[in-house]
Design an enzyme around this catalytic site. Structure first.
Site, mmCIF file in Angstrom:
data_model
loop_
_atom_site.group_PDB
_atom_site.id
_atom_site.type_symbol
_atom_site.label_atom_id
_atom_site.label_comp_id
_atom_site.label_asym_id
_atom_site.label_seq_id
_atom_site.Cartn_x
_atom_site.Cartn_y
_atom_site.Cartn_z
ATOM 1 N N ALA A 48 58.915 29.832 67.952
ATOM 2 C CA ALA A 48 59.788 29.732 66.787
ATOM 3 C C ALA A 48 60.159 28.296 66.442
ATOM 4 O O ALA A 48 60.398 27.965 65.276
ATOM 5 C CB ALA A 48 61.058 30.559 67.021
ATOM 6 N N THR A 105 61.161 25.900 62.541
ATOM 7 C CA THR A 105 62.543 25.639 62.138
ATOM 8 C C THR A 105 62.633 24.584 61.033
ATOM 9 O O THR A 105 63.512 24.659 60.174
ATOM 10 C CB THR A 105 63.406 25.209 63.337
ATOM 11 O OG1 THR A 105 62.800 24.080 63.978
ATOM 12 C CG2 THR A 105 63.536 26.342 64.342
ATOM 13 N N GLN A 141 53.391 32.988 68.664
ATOM 14 C CA GLN A 141 54.389 34.041 68.835
ATOM 15 C C GLN A 141 55.099 34.329 67.517
ATOM 16 O O GLN A 141 55.880 35.275 67.427
ATOM 17 C CB GLN A 141 55.415 33.620 69.889
ATOM 18 C CG GLN A 141 54.839 33.447 71.286
ATOM 19 C CD GLN A 141 55.844 32.832 72.246
ATOM 20 O OE1 GLN A 141 56.077 31.640 72.236
ATOM 21 N NE2 GLN A 141 56.448 33.664 73.079
ATOM 22 N N HIS A 197 52.422 38.322 68.445
ATOM 23 C CA HIS A 197 53.518 39.257 68.181
ATOM 24 C C HIS A 197 53.390 39.923 66.825
ATOM 25 O O HIS A 197 54.367 40.462 66.299
ATOM 26 C CB HIS A 197 54.864 38.538 68.310
ATOM 27 C CG HIS A 197 55.189 38.151 69.721
ATOM 28 N ND1 HIS A 197 56.202 37.263 70.043
ATOM 29 C CD2 HIS A 197 54.640 38.529 70.902
ATOM 30 C CE1 HIS A 197 56.246 37.114 71.365
ATOM 31 N NE2 HIS A 197 55.318 37.871 71.898
ATOM 32 N N CYS A 223 52.133 60.086 54.366
ATOM 33 C CA CYS A 223 52.405 61.195 55.294
ATOM 34 C C CYS A 223 53.891 61.406 55.569
ATOM 35 O O CYS A 223 54.257 62.357 56.264
ATOM 36 C CB CYS A 223 51.658 60.971 56.605
ATOM 37 S SG CYS A 223 52.392 59.697 57.673
ATOM 38 N N THR A 275 58.408 26.590 72.053
ATOM 39 C CA THR A 275 58.624 27.879 72.706
ATOM 40 C C THR A 275 59.373 27.679 74.011
ATOM 41 O O THR A 275 59.106 26.725 74.745
ATOM 42 C CB THR A 275 57.290 28.611 72.960
ATOM 43 O OG1 THR A 275 57.523 29.765 73.776
ATOM 44 C CG2 THR A 275 56.262 27.708 73.639
ATOM 45 N N ASN A 332 58.831 20.568 73.385
ATOM 46 C CA ASN A 332 59.964 21.461 73.195
ATOM 47 C C ASN A 332 61.259 20.703 73.398
ATOM 48 O O ASN A 332 61.338 19.800 74.235
ATOM 49 C CB ASN A 332 59.894 22.649 74.168
ATOM 50 C CG ASN A 332 60.765 23.806 73.739
ATOM 51 O OD1 ASN A 332 60.617 24.318 72.633
ATOM 52 N ND2 ASN A 332 61.672 24.237 74.588
ATOM 53 N N ILE A 383 59.263 17.981 66.877
ATOM 54 C CA ILE A 383 57.932 18.586 66.938
ATOM 55 C C ILE A 383 56.996 18.000 65.894
ATOM 56 O O ILE A 383 55.828 17.698 66.189
ATOM 57 C CB ILE A 383 58.049 20.112 66.790
ATOM 58 C CG1 ILE A 383 58.700 20.700 68.051
ATOM 59 C CG2 ILE A 383 56.674 20.750 66.563
ATOM 60 C CD1 ILE A 383 59.005 22.180 67.954
#
Length: 263
Positions: free
Chosen positions: A23, A27, A102, A122, A155, A193, A218, A236
């Site tokens: 994540a 950001t 992720q 994910h 359905c 992460t 990180n 980052i």
């Protein structure tokens, strides 16, 4: 900000790079992370319940809460940032680059990384799947119905965004592909992460055991810092800009000082 570097041999032109992103890489695009100071789970711990598979399937209220969170999600209006673009540039440089993410926001693909080079560990928020018949439709079409608990039009089954919820197993095929990529990488980047969620975090161990240089970018410490060739704490976007250029063979892009970096 400081960076601890155990050895700098990793900062060279390579042929194969695996990149695990969390994540934190999004950001700067305006998408909040989950466990940071202002993260989704930090500011609203009860929201986790709506993102638990059993609760989602058994409770209309939980489904309504999840769908409500997706209706105004920042990812719908977010744009790729400099970190996404740096990885896209690396993928075009001739270096075999595979992104294992992720994240469910699709920003790596929008930045220019070919979809075939991105594994969404994910899932993706951009698709919705019926839990009964398996029919898939774009999530934006489901949201446009403005229903708190939308049902499958084919359905009548429960619709769920095509993301992995708590208590739900990862797709075994996707995870297996990720493990192969980690084991074949010369340099394995773990970016934005916490490396606290398994089995994804263990991709770092697979890479290191296979002889790869693990480089962690990180803000906060992770459980894998001690086995990394480099742990970089600078922003980052700034870090990936020079890291990707260095791995592509543009050594002049690397910072003048190895330790610390981005002080």
């Amino acid at each position: 900000m400081r960076a601890y570097c155990a050895g700098m041999d990793w900062k060279r032109k390579v042929g194969r790079v695996g990149v695990l992103t969390g994540a934190g890489i999004s950001t700067d695009s305006g998408i909040p992370d989950y466990r940071g100071a202002n993260g989704v789970w930090t500011t609203d711990p009860e929201a986790v319940g709506a993102f638990t598979l059993d609760r989602f399937l058994s409770s209309a209220d939980a489904r309504a809460r999840l769908w409500s969170s997706y209706l105004g999600h920042a990812a719908w209006r977010a744009e790729p940032n400099s970190a996404h673009r740096a990885l896209a540039r690396l993928s075009r440089s001739g270096v075999a680059t595979r992104v294992l993410t992720q994240n469910v926001d699709g920003l790596h693909q929008r930045a220019g990384v070919p979809a075939g080079k991105v594994l969404e560990l994910h899932g993706t928020m951009r698709d919705t799947t019926c839990t009964a018949c398996g029919d898939t439709t774009p999530t934006e079409q489901v949201l446009a119905r403005d229903e708190s608990d939308p049902a499958c039009p084919k359905c009548g089954g429960i619709l769920k965004p095509a993301v992995v919820l708590f208590g739900q197993h990862l797709d075994e095929t996707v995870l297996g592909q990720a493990q192969i990529i980690a084991g074949a990488s010369e340099v394995f980047l773990a970016v934005g992460t916490t490396l606290q969620v398994e089995p994804v975090a263990s991709l770092c161990e697979i890479a290191v055991r296979a002889g790869a240089d693990l480089v962690i970018v990180n803000r906060d410490p992770t459980p894998y810092d001690d086995v990394a060739s480099a742990v970089i704490r600078e922003p980052i976007g700034t870090a990936l800009d020079w890291i990707c250029d260095a791995l592509a063979g543009h050594q002049s892009a690397a910072p003048a000082k190895d330790v610390p970096v981005g002080e």
